[in-house]
Design an enzyme around this catalytic site. Structure first.
Site, PDB file in Angstrom:
ATOM      1  N   THR A 139       0.816  -1.223   0.000  1.00  0.00           N
ATOM      2  CA  THR A 139       0.000   0.000   0.000  1.00  0.00           C
ATOM      3  C   THR A 139       0.841   1.260   0.000  1.00  0.00           C
ATOM      4  O   THR A 139       0.491   2.253  -0.638  1.00  0.00           O
ATOM      5  CB  THR A 139      -0.922   0.001   1.243  1.00  0.00           C
ATOM      6  OG1 THR A 139      -1.799  -1.103   1.138  1.00  0.00           O
ATOM      7  CG2 THR A 139      -1.746   1.274   1.328  1.00  0.00           C
TER       8      THR A 139
ATOM      9  N   THR B  43       1.450  -4.892   4.087  1.00  0.00           N
ATOM     10  CA  THR B  43       1.240  -5.350   5.464  1.00  0.00           C
ATOM     11  C   THR B  43       0.643  -6.756   5.537  1.00  0.00           C
ATOM     12  O   THR B  43       0.833  -7.446   6.537  1.00  0.00           O
ATOM     13  CB  THR B  43       0.309  -4.382   6.225  1.00  0.00           C
ATOM     14  OG1 THR B  43      -0.933  -4.282   5.516  1.00  0.00           O
ATOM     15  CG2 THR B  43       0.928  -3.014   6.367  1.00  0.00           C
TER      16      THR B  43
HETATM   17  N1  ASP Z   1      -2.707  -5.560   0.167  1.00  0.00           N
HETATM   18  C1  ASP Z   1      -1.627  -4.732   0.658  1.00  0.00           C
HETATM   19  C2  ASP Z   1      -0.365  -5.570   0.676  1.00  0.00           C
HETATM   20  O1  ASP Z   1      -0.176  -6.343   1.565  1.00  0.00           O
HETATM   21  C3  ASP Z   1      -1.951  -4.215   2.013  1.00  0.00           C
HETATM   22  C4  ASP Z   1      -0.920  -3.274   2.610  1.00  0.00           C
HETATM   23  O2  ASP Z   1       0.151  -3.071   2.128  1.00  0.00           O
HETATM   24  O3  ASP Z   1      -1.238  -2.715   3.675  1.00  0.00           O
HETATM   25  O4  ASP Z   1       0.428  -5.460  -0.231  1.00  0.00           O
END
Ligand code: ASP
EC number: 3.5.1.1
Length: 347
Positions: free
Chosen positions: A15, A91
């Site tokens: 993200t 995340t």
């Molecule tokens: N879907 C994203 C990922 O894990 C979520 C994030 O980065 O917070 O790449």
């Protein structure tokens, strides 16, 4: 230890570097220039930062053992050139990556800090800038004797520095996305950094770091629940390639006392499958002798995972299975702390 005053920033995606697809409106990873353009503060940092980016950057749902191996190679090839390493990562699977890397770098003497954000760095209320800036600072913090303050794989998020292989994503919406429920934080980053040095690993700084690239992912996570169906379990446990099972049990390591389940688990352990018992509770220890419902598991040859996270248990099995053929050796190592991932109670 020779200081270089340089940090390598590895951008894998997530993200933090995403923007909206003009057609679908869904967030998708953009390249590093987009991210850097949104962080003019980069230029004010006194530490030299080199960057390495994944092409293409990925949503971390697509992370894999192969890409973990690539990250290890990228860092190992440049290990002496940097004081520390920051990995920008989505995340969703960050805790798995942090766990895997903690086993793949034996005797790590430099910080490897994973971070990301809940809102893209281009958005006004982003948490990405603080997470990124603080991670770079943490990765370049050294003690007076020249050794790294945090020579381990960590996750930094929302003011907390956590041991990577103790971390779990706990919230999909709030900025406080991670915690380490069974291990205290390594540092709080408020106005000042408050390091909890007694919680931080102390490697032998005179020994070389040894990278381990190989992983064997013939592993499954198997969660117990009331109503488990015998034939379905039998199918899974009969898979010929299967070498390791992370079994998510109830409470302090208990399972339903159904003879067929014990029989199947015993059969699996006898044919060399390593079954590790992890609690479904987010905090606390597995203690198979506490209840009769757990004692039977012990008798079936199941290994305690103590207070391990699921993420760490899966990654540890993959790492050990690649290194050892003998399941008894793997069982012995599962009960040992390799990188601070479990707390072994004093007997
Ligand atoms: N879907 C994203 C990922 O894990 C979520 C994030 O980065 O917070 O790449």
């Amino acid at each position: 230890m020779k200081r270089t005053n340089k940090v390598l920033l590895i951008y894998t995606g997530g993200t933090i570097g995403m923007g909206s697809n003009p057609i679908t409106g869904a967030l998708e990873p953009l390249d590093f220039n987009h991210l850097a353009d949104n962080v003019p503060e980069f230029k004010q940092i006194t530490t030299d930062i080199d960057t390495y980016q994944f092409v293409p950057p990925i949503d971390s749902s697509n992370m894999s053992p192969k890409l973990w191996g690539d990250i290890v190679t990228i860092i190992a090839d440049r290990y002496d050139r940097y004081d520390g390493f920051v990995i920008l990562h989505g995340t969703d699977t960050m805790a798995y990556t942090a766990s895997a890397l903690s086993f793949m770098f034996e005797n790590l003497t430099k910080p490897i800090i994973l971070t990301g954000s809940q809102l893209p760095i281009g958005q006004l209320r982003t948490d990405g800038k603080e997470n990124l800036m603080t991670s770079i600072e943490l990765a370049s913090t050294y003690k007076d004797d020249g050794t790294a303050m945090v020579p381990e794989v960590c996750i930094y998020f929302n003011g907390h520095l956590l041991r990577g292989n103790r971390s779990t994503k706990q919230n999909a919406d709030e900025f406080n996305a991670f915690d380490s429920f069974n291990y205290p934080h390594l540092c709080e980053a408020g106005v000042n950094f408050t390091f909890h040095e007694h919680n931080i690993l102390k490697p032998d700084f005179n020994k070389p770091m040894i990278p381990h690239i190989g992983l064997d992912n013939n592993v499954i996570i198997f969660s117990l629940f009331p109503g488990l169906e015998e034939h379905l379990v039998e199918h899974v446990l009969d898979a010929p390639e299967l070498r390791g099972i992370v079994m998510r049990s109830f409470g302090s390591g208990n399972a339903p006392q159904m003879p067929w389940l014990m029989k199947l688990l015993k059969k699996a352990t006898e044919r060399g499958i390593v079954v590790v018992n992890i609690s479904q509770c987010i905090s606390g220890q597995v203690e198979m002798s506490r209840y009769d419902a757990g004692y039977h598991l012990k008798e079936a040859g199941i290994v305690t995972g103590y207070d391990s996270t699921v993420e760490a248990a899966v990654a540890k099995l993959m790492h050990l299975q690649a290194r050892y053929k003998d399941s008894d050796i793997i069982r012995q190592y599962m009960k040992k702390s390799l990188a601070g991932e479990i707390t072994i109670p004093r007997t």
